[in-house]
Write an enzyme that holds these catalytic residues in place. Structure first.
Site, PDB file in Angstrom:
ATOM      1  N   LYS A  13      11.137 -17.005  -8.975  1.00 38.94           N
ATOM      2  CA  LYS A  13      11.030 -15.999 -10.043  1.00 38.94           C
ATOM      3  C   LYS A  13      10.032 -16.448 -11.098  1.00 38.94           C
ATOM      4  CE  LYS A  13      12.589 -13.507  -8.667  1.00 38.94           C
ATOM      5  NZ  LYS A  13      13.078 -12.668  -7.622  1.00 38.94           N
ATOM      6  N   HIS A  72      13.517 -39.120  -3.341  1.00 36.87           N
ATOM      7  CA  HIS A  72      12.642 -39.215  -2.168  1.00 36.87           C
ATOM      8  C   HIS A  72      11.241 -38.692  -2.461  1.00 36.87           C
ATOM      9  CE1 HIS A  72      15.943 -40.528   0.316  1.00 36.87           C
ATOM     10  NE2 HIS A  72      16.676 -39.543  -0.197  1.00 36.87           N
ATOM     11  N   GLU A 125      15.487 -19.785  -5.839  1.00 35.84           N
ATOM     12  CA  GLU A 125      15.229 -18.422  -6.298  1.00 35.84           C
ATOM     13  C   GLU A 125      14.740 -18.450  -7.753  1.00 35.84           C
ATOM     14  OE1 GLU A 125      14.773 -15.676  -5.025  1.00 35.84           O
ATOM     15  OE2 GLU A 125      15.147 -14.184  -6.579  1.00 35.84           O
ATOM     16  N   LYS A 136       5.436  -5.141  -3.709  1.00 36.16           N
ATOM     17  CA  LYS A 136       6.775  -5.072  -3.138  1.00 36.16           C
ATOM     18  C   LYS A 136       6.693  -4.457  -1.742  1.00 36.16           C
ATOM     19  CE  LYS A 136      11.242  -4.346  -5.189  1.00 36.16           C
ATOM     20  NZ  LYS A 136      11.492  -5.687  -5.710  1.00 36.16           N
ATOM     21  N   ASN A 185      -2.133   2.067   5.627  1.00 38.23           N
ATOM     22  CA  ASN A 185      -1.325   0.913   5.249  1.00 38.23           C
ATOM     23  C   ASN A 185      -1.177   0.057   6.498  1.00 38.23           C
ATOM     24  OD1 ASN A 185       2.248   0.565   4.569  1.00 38.23           O
ATOM     25  ND2 ASN A 185       0.619  -0.888   4.280  1.00 38.23           N
ATOM     26  N   GLY A 186      -1.564  -1.212   6.398  1.00 37.89           N
ATOM     27  CA  GLY A 186      -1.437  -2.092   7.554  1.00 37.89           C
ATOM     28  C   GLY A 186      -2.710  -2.879   7.780  1.00 37.89           C
ATOM     29  N   GLU A 191       6.491 -16.233  -9.732  1.00 38.55           N
ATOM     30  CA  GLU A 191       6.027 -14.866  -9.513  1.00 38.55           C
ATOM     31  C   GLU A 191       5.564 -14.198 -10.801  1.00 38.55           C
ATOM     32  OE1 GLU A 191       8.497 -12.682  -5.995  1.00 38.55           O
ATOM     33  OE2 GLU A 191       9.688 -13.347  -7.690  1.00 38.55           O
ATOM     34  N   ARG A 202       4.147  -0.943  -4.595  1.00 40.00           N
ATOM     35  CA  ARG A 202       3.703  -1.375  -3.260  1.00 40.00           C
ATOM     36  C   ARG A 202       2.293  -1.954  -3.263  1.00 40.00           C
ATOM     37  NH1 ARG A 202       6.906   1.349   0.776  1.00 40.00           N
ATOM     38  NH2 ARG A 202       5.354   0.768   2.305  1.00 40.00           N
ATOM     39  N   CYS A 251       0.849  -1.184   0.000  1.00 37.96           N
ATOM     40  CA  CYS A 251       0.000   0.000   0.000  1.00 37.96           C
ATOM     41  C   CYS A 251       0.890   1.242   0.000  1.00 37.96           C
ATOM     42  CB  CYS A 251      -0.938   0.079   1.191  1.00 37.96           C
ATOM     43  SG  CYS A 251      -2.364  -0.976   1.012  1.00 37.96           S
ATOM     44  N   TRP A 297      -3.045  -2.627  -1.844  1.00 36.38           N
ATOM     45  CA  TRP A 297      -2.844  -4.073  -1.952  1.00 36.38           C
ATOM     46  C   TRP A 297      -3.754  -4.660  -0.890  1.00 36.38           C
ATOM     47  CZ3 TRP A 297      -1.110  -8.080   1.234  1.00 36.38           C
ATOM     48  CH2 TRP A 297      -0.791  -9.268   0.579  1.00 36.38           C
TER      49      TRP A 297
END
Ligand code: HGA
Length: 610
Positions: free
Chosen positions: A487, A506, A483, A605, A100-101, A490, A27, A2, A75
């Protein structure tokens, strides 16, 4: 998450607010809104579902005027992305709030306020703040006092900005758990969740501390701490370039930021390896003393930063001879953990505001960690201010939601930290020189890797119709495989998993068929023969492989395997070198899939909520 912007000025602020939102869009981007007080003391609120661009277009068609305003890019946490749930939220046509929160006690506050006759329009937790301020104002002399009373009733996290249409001179801001920064201008002042939003209008900033409430007017800013006592928060000049938010010639921020990695790493190294020697002051005052006493390192991080921490564990134990554990912040913060003697807590966060990581740092201090260090990209952020030591990655602004240069510069910081700790734990001069030289060779090596882009782009075609992918690595390449998988997930929305290659038998081998591409990270190192056996296990089951390997590893392309020739590099820096081809692979797959690369769905982000 946000983005918040607010302004009290002597000129129209709508354009400033919208430009600020565009710069904060990383954000959150499911909806956006703005509210401005006009000369007749009326609130003009405009909200749109979708990107800030939608809001900007709406404002072009129906402009709003006035010098006092607040804005928000959302967001969603509580309530679906919709115009009704978009901020600002308004009570009785007078009080407007952006937030925000998460307000954890929103349900009980909502019932309480409904009992008082307040009607709720949205599903958000935020709307309780709006009505609560309106209610408290009935028995308060000032908006400041009403907000101070309101925040005392809130549980959870907030960075919030409140204005009252009847008062064009002030906005009130409050911080607990979500960052807010005040920007100082001439005859105008601003508030935002991140300095990026305000760089076009000011360079002078001060960060609010936990529990602060501030009154911002054109010529004055008054800050009060959690007890209501007036406090000063030091204002500093930011030396970030105004244009750091520009995409330049690149189609996406992610591609630009991928290509910026050699420069970002050069910046990260600059002045820190003087004459081949690590300048210990890089980590801040007292670093030498702290590193000398470290017997154990506990790393805490989330997401991509967690992967850089995993690589660091290999480095710290192998190169520095110091034991190391790593844990995801959201797990660490909610369990009782054992604190080994003389432990250094290392947090890793691009923004320095990651809510779970910040909470973990605070907990660590309570439970007896002796010292703390953060690896971070944002000077002045909460984690930097609250840690004993800091390594600033100097990656520059990273706008693409999928992290690239922030990750590789974190790795640089963690390798320097390994060097610093190793120096106090008997690391040989030869090893120190080897690490230093490897680090110095990195930017040029990464330039060579980036030259692989077009062959990786060709490869991406093979993934266009796939729904799953498996990434394999061993040793310090296992976190790089993780990673790589993150990526791909995402930005291309292909389900991807990473496994330490020895784990294949396994379980995951059961998944192998021609529809499951297997990506293998395979530099020539001590584990290469083991990895080759795993590759054969996949081949024997009809799997199709994409192997990123150097010449010395001796793989060759055939019907079941495409080999991508990565330049030979020192073992120590191989995790950094092998990250780039995987970033490029995800990027080009996402391009073929036509996704929103810089702002992938459901993500944002700077994760400032739990
Ligand atoms: N809880 C609020 C704000 C969400 C937020 O801060 N996201 O980062 C909402 O859902 O609107």
């Amino acid at each position: 998450m946000c983005g918040i912007v607010g302004a009290v000025a002597q000129r129209d602020v709508a354009d400033i607010l919208v430009e600020g939102l565009k710069r904060l869009e990383y954000r959150g981007y499911d909806s956006a809104g703005v509210a401005v007080i006009n000369n007749n003391n009326e609130l003009q609120a405009t909200k749109r579902l979708g990107k800030v661009q939608e809001l900007a277009q709406a404002l072009e068609q129906q402009p709003v005027t006035g010098g006092t305003g607040i804005a928000h890019t959302r967001w969603a946490t509580h309530g679906i992305p919709s115009e009704v749930n978009a901020h600002p939220h308004v009570s009785n046509n007078t009080i407007a709030v952006v937030h925000n929160g998460i307000i954890e006690n929103h349900q009980s506050l909502r019932s309480q306020l409904q009992g008082l006759g307040y009607e709720f329009l949205s599903q958000t937790d935020t709307e309780v703040i709006t009505h609560l301020v309106h209610h408290e104002l009935k028995t308060s002399d000032t908006l400041l006092a009403a907000v101070q009373k309101t925040v005392k009733q809130l549980e959870g996290a907030y960075g919030t900005v409140v204005m009252d249409s009847r008062d064009q001179d002030n906005i009130i801001v409050a911080r607990s758990g979500s960052p807010l920064v005040i920007g100082y201008g001439l005859g105008e002042n601003f508030i935002a969740s991140d300095i990026m939003a305000l760089l076009p209008v000011t360079r002078k900033f001060s960060y609010l501390e936990e529990g602060d409430v501030a009154q911002i007017s054109r010529f004055n800013v008054s800050i009060f701490d959690t007890h209501g006592e007036p406090v000063e928060r030091e204002a500093k000049e930011a030396n970030v370039s105004h244009d750091s938010g520009d995409k330049g010639e690149y189609r996406h921020y992610m591609l630009k930021e991928t290509y910026e990695q050699p420069t970002a790493i050069r910046n990260s190294l600059e002045g820190r390896l003087v004459g081949g020697m690590l300048d210990i002051n890089t980590f801040g005052e007292g670093a030498d003393e702290i590193f000398k006493n470290v017997e154990h390192v506990q790393i805490i991080a989330c997401g991509t930063s967690y992967h850089s921490g995993m690589v660091a564990r290999y480095w710290l134990e192998e190169l520095a001879g110091v034991s190391c554990n790593i844990e995801i912040a959201s797990e660490f913060r909610y369990r009782k953990s054992f604190v080994p003697k003389n432990s250094l807590l290392v947090t890793i966060s691009q923004s320095g505001e990651t809510a779970d990581t910040l909470a973990a740092l605070r907990l660590a201090k309570e439970i007896g960690y002796q010292s703390s260090l953060v690896i971070c990209n944002v000077p002045g952020s909460s984690l930097v201010r609250e840690s004993d030591l800091a390594f600033m990655t100097r990656a520059g602004a990273e706008i693409g939601v999928a992290s690239t240069k922030a990750f590789t510069t974190q790795l640089v910081g963690l390798l320097m930290m390994t060097l610093a700790i190793g120096q106090h734990h008997g690391m040989s001069d030869k090893k120190q020189a080897e690490i230093t030289q490897s680090l110095m060779s990195l930017p040029a090596k990464l330039d060579e890797v980036l030259a692989l882009a077009s062959s990786i782009e060709d490869l991406a075609e093979d993934f266009a119709d796939k729904h799953h992918a498996l990434f394999l690595g061993r040793g310090d390449q296992y976190p790089i495989a993780m990673e790589g998988a993150l990526k791909l997930k995402e930005i291309s929305y292909i389900h991807a998993e990473a496994y330490a290659a020895g784990e294949l038998k396994h379980g995951p081998l059961a998944l192998i068929d021609a529809e499951m591409p297997v990506i293998v990270v395979a530099p020539k190192n001590d584990l290469i023969e083991k990895l080759k056996s795993n590759v054969e296990e996949v081949r024997a089951r009809g799997g199709l492989m994409y192997v990123f390997a150097d010449n010395d590893a001796n793989f060759s392309s055939d019907d079941t395997m495409k080999v991508i020739d990565v330049p030979v590099c020192d073992d120590i820096i191989a995790p950094i070198v092998y990250t780039l081809p995987l970033q490029l692979l995800s990027y080009y797959v996402a391009i073929i899939k036509g996704t929103d690369v810089d702002q992938p769905r459901n993500l944002a982000k700077s994760v400032t909520v739990e």
